[in-house]
Design a protein around this motif. Sequence first.
Motif, short mmCIF file in Angstrom:
data_model
loop_
_atom_site.label_atom_id
_atom_site.label_comp_id
_atom_site.label_asym_id
_atom_site.label_seq_id
_atom_site.Cartn_x
_atom_site.Cartn_y
_atom_site.Cartn_z
N ASP A 112 0.84 -1.21 0.00
CA ASP A 112 0.00 0.00 0.00
C ASP A 112 0.87 1.25 0.00
OD1 ASP A 112 0.69 -0.36 2.70
OD2 ASP A 112 -1.24 0.35 3.47
N PRO A 195 -5.16 4.57 -1.32
CA PRO A 195 -4.95 3.14 -1.09
C PRO A 195 -4.34 2.86 0.29
CG PRO A 195 -3.21 4.02 -2.49
CD PRO A 195 -4.02 5.18 -2.05
N THR A 198 -4.55 -0.32 3.10
CA THR A 198 -4.98 -1.63 2.59
C THR A 198 -3.90 -2.68 2.78
OG1 THR A 198 -4.24 -1.03 0.36
CG2 THR A 198 -6.57 -0.68 0.86
N THR A 229 -8.27 -2.52 -4.42
CA THR A 229 -7.23 -1.48 -4.40
C THR A 229 -5.94 -2.04 -4.99
OG1 THR A 229 -8.23 -0.52 -2.44
CG2 THR A 229 -5.97 0.12 -2.90
N GLN A 230 -5.59 -3.24 -4.57
CA GLN A 230 -4.38 -3.86 -5.09
C GLN A 230 -4.53 -4.18 -6.58
OE1 GLN A 230 -1.28 -4.13 -3.39
NE2 GLN A 230 -0.85 -4.40 -5.57
#
Length: 398
Positions: A112, A195, A198, A229-230
Amino acid sequence: MAEKLWQKDYKLDPVVERFTIGNDYIIDMNLIKYDITASIIHAKMLLKMGYIAQDEFEKLKGTLEELLVLVEQKKFQVKEQDEDCHTAIENYLTQKLGDIGKKIHTARSRNDQVLTALRLLYKDELGQIEKLIDELRKAIGRFSKKYGQVKFAGFTHTRKAMPTDFRTWAMALNDALKDDLRILRTVRQLVDQSPLGTGAGYGVPIQIDRKFTAKQLGFGKVQENPIYTQLSRGKFEYLLLHCLSQISYDLNRFASDMILFSLKDIGYLILPKELCTGSSIMPHKLNPDVLELVRAYHSRNLSRMVECATNTLNLITGYHRDLQLLKETVIGSFQDTKDILRVMKVVFEKIQVNKKACSESLTDEVLATHRVYELVNQGVPFRDAYRRIAQQLGGDEK
Ligand code: ARG
């Protein structure tokens, strides 16, 4: 020798070490200032949530700010054995602050961390590109004001077609760039999601305040789902490259026009000497290399776009080291796109219109379609009018 963040009780094979690091430590010099900024805000959140004390936060913040100055003065370099900027920052903090430095990685992962730094960089770069597009559009506007009235024969199939003028021509690029700005703003809206928090892609198993860090870092919102998000690393890079290649697409076509239009035999445009480069063997040559390179930068953007699209192809959810390679791809494309926008502004400021060549280009056949419509206005059905004029011209469709 600096420790890796994941260092355990074994030694990595040196060939594997060199290979996995690649040139990441060099590329990360573009990212480090964003990672430092994000680290300060992350530490602020750790303080807010009670994971570090006020004096610990002050020390972390002070040391990170000191590091930022070193970076700005080019007095700090991520070393190869550091692997990346994230490791270099933590090692610096631990070296300076001991145990306090070791707390900075609480509630985060490099995954992140890199996402956050990249998005901050992307937002910055998109802002710069937006400004450069505005400047180029203004230069195009000035060109149009100066030469807009001049009419010339426009082409289809690289054959003379119908009259047009330099206002319509120049404003075509201006309108295209306006659409590119709309694409850019949409992409920026997507990138503008935080992000941070996360972790490796599955959240972190302690209470954190993601809204706080998002707001402090200037993100429009929190990107909630940690897996998505990843996953958006790769997807957003693909989008960015799409956006950048739309810009280079437009410049590519106008660069091609300028090369053709400034060919002596056509001569609508004059490329002044200061825009031309010479030949090492042919003394008479004045070449439009600048426009050829603008053209070629588009193919480079396209190949980068394909790299972004295929880098993540068939990867399962979650982080993969493959993604590391895209940093160089996107950063390179930002650089190229800024360069072609800058250089095209200079071209538009200096290129001249040859009024005589333009007016000579308006030969009889170029007005054929207009003559058809004169007849249409007199009540002749279009197809009859078309045939009548075709016959007068000798019957051949051009
Ligand atoms: N240099 C890495 C990258 O750009 C940072 C993240 C490393 N994470 C990991 N799990 N190995 O992706």
